[in-house]
Design a protein around this motif. Structure first.
Motif, PDB file in Angstrom:
ATOM      1  N   SER A   1      34.030  41.306  37.171  1.00 13.74           N
ATOM      2  CA  SER A   1      33.200  42.193  37.996  1.00 13.74           C
ATOM      3  C   SER A   1      33.236  43.644  37.540  1.00 13.74           C
ATOM      4  O   SER A   1      32.263  44.375  37.728  1.00 13.74           O
ATOM      5  CB  SER A   1      33.637  42.096  39.459  1.00 13.74           C
ATOM      6  OG  SER A   1      35.008  42.422  39.579  1.00 13.74           O
TER       7      SER A   1
ATOM      8  N   ALA B   1      34.797  33.635  39.406  1.00 15.96           N
ATOM      9  CA  ALA B   1      33.915  34.746  39.780  1.00 15.96           C
ATOM     10  C   ALA B   1      33.627  35.621  38.573  1.00 15.96           C
ATOM     11  O   ALA B   1      34.479  35.834  37.708  1.00 15.96           O
ATOM     12  CB  ALA B   1      34.559  35.569  40.897  1.00 15.96           C
TER      13      ALA B   1
ATOM     14  N   LEU C   1      30.028  34.519  43.072  1.00 10.88           N
ATOM     15  CA  LEU C   1      31.101  34.869  44.002  1.00 10.88           C
ATOM     16  C   LEU C   1      31.542  33.612  44.751  1.00 10.88           C
ATOM     17  O   LEU C   1      31.105  33.366  45.880  1.00 10.88           O
ATOM     18  CB  LEU C   1      30.626  35.941  44.986  1.00 10.88           C
ATOM     19  CG  LEU C   1      30.217  37.295  44.384  1.00 10.88           C
ATOM     20  CD1 LEU C   1      29.675  38.219  45.465  1.00 10.88           C
ATOM     21  CD2 LEU C   1      31.391  37.941  43.661  1.00 10.88           C
TER      22      LEU C   1
END
Length: 202
Positions: free
Chosen positions: A59, A106, A129
Motif C-alpha cells: 500500500s 493486500a 483489501l
C-alpha cells in the motif's frame, strides 16, 4: 517466495509508483472475504498481447513483487506462489486468480502487456483489501415538509387558538364592512328629495 525482477522491470519501478497513486484516487478497490477466491482481469483490447506480466505493490508503494508471466499460448513462467494462478481467459484478456485470499495478500495488483516488438503497456491496477468491510454511504436524508394550516400560513408556530381568533376577526371585519355599506346606502336614499324618492317607489 519473492522472485527477482526482470531487468526491464527495475526501470519501470518509478512509473509504477506514480500509476499506483492514481489508481487509489480512481477507486478501483476490491474487498474480498478471507479464504475466498478473487479474480483480477487484465484486458488486452486494442493491444496485440504476446505476454502479460503480473505485479503486486504494497500500500505504501515501497516494494514491488513480481508474481509471474503468462504468454499468449497460456504458458506460465516464474510463478511466485501456487496460490496465484495466471491464465489466459480469451483472445483479449488474461486473469490472475488468487486462491484462499489472506490478509497478507493486500496490495495493488497490476499487469504489463507486451507485444511482438517488446512494446509495453502498463494497465491500471486494482487495490485489494482482504477481510476489510467496504464502506457504505449513508442513505440520503429526506427533510419532511412542514405541515401548516391554511389559515396560519404566515405564522410557522401558530396554534389552533391563534387560527380561531384570526378567523373570528376576519368575520368581524367582513360584517362591519357589510354594515357600513348598508348604512351608506340607506343614508344616501334618505337624503334624496321627495320627488326622486317618489320616482324610485313608482
Amino acid at each position: 517466495m519473492i522472485q527477482p525482477l526482470p531487468p526491464w522491470a527495475l526501470l519501470t519501478l518509478l512509473l509504477w509508483r506514480s500509476v499506483s497513486s492514481q489508481i487509489l484516487e480512481q477507486g478501483n478497490i476490491l474487498y474480498p472475504k478471507l479464504l475466498d477466491t478473487q479474480v483480477i482481469i487484465c484486458d488486452c483490447t486494442g493491444f496485440t498481447c504476446v505476454s502479460v506480466y503480473w505485479y503486486r505493490s504494497n500500500s505504501d508503494h515501497s516494494r514491488l513483487q513480481f508474481l509471474g508471466k503468462v504468454n499468449n499460448a497460456g504458458r506460465v513462467t516464474d510463478q511466485a506462489d501456487s496460490r496465484f494462478r495466471l491464465k489466459r481467459k480469451s483472445g483479449s484478456s488474461f486473469t490472475l486468480q488468487i486462491i484462499d485470499v489472506r490478509v497478507e495478500d493486500a496490495g495493488i495488483y497490476s499487469c504489463v502487456l507486451t507485444d511482438v516488438k517488446n512494446n509495453e503497456l502498463w494497465k491500471s491496477g486494482i487495490l485489494l483489501l482482504p477481510g476489510v468491510i467496504p464502506p457504505t454511504s449513508p442513505p440520503p436524508t429526506e427533510s419532511s415538509p412542514t405541515v401548516t394550516s391554511d389559515c396560519c400560513r404566515l405564522k410557522e408556530n401558530s396554534s389552533q387558538e391563534d387560527c380561531a381568533s384570526m378567523v373570528l376577526w376576519l368575520l368581524v371585519g367582513l360584517t362591519a364592512t357589510l354594515a357600513g355599506a348598508l348604512f351608506c346606502t340607506l343614508y344616501y336614499f334618505s337624503r334624496l328629495p321627495k320627488k326622486c324618492r317618489h320616482r324610485f317607489v313608482k
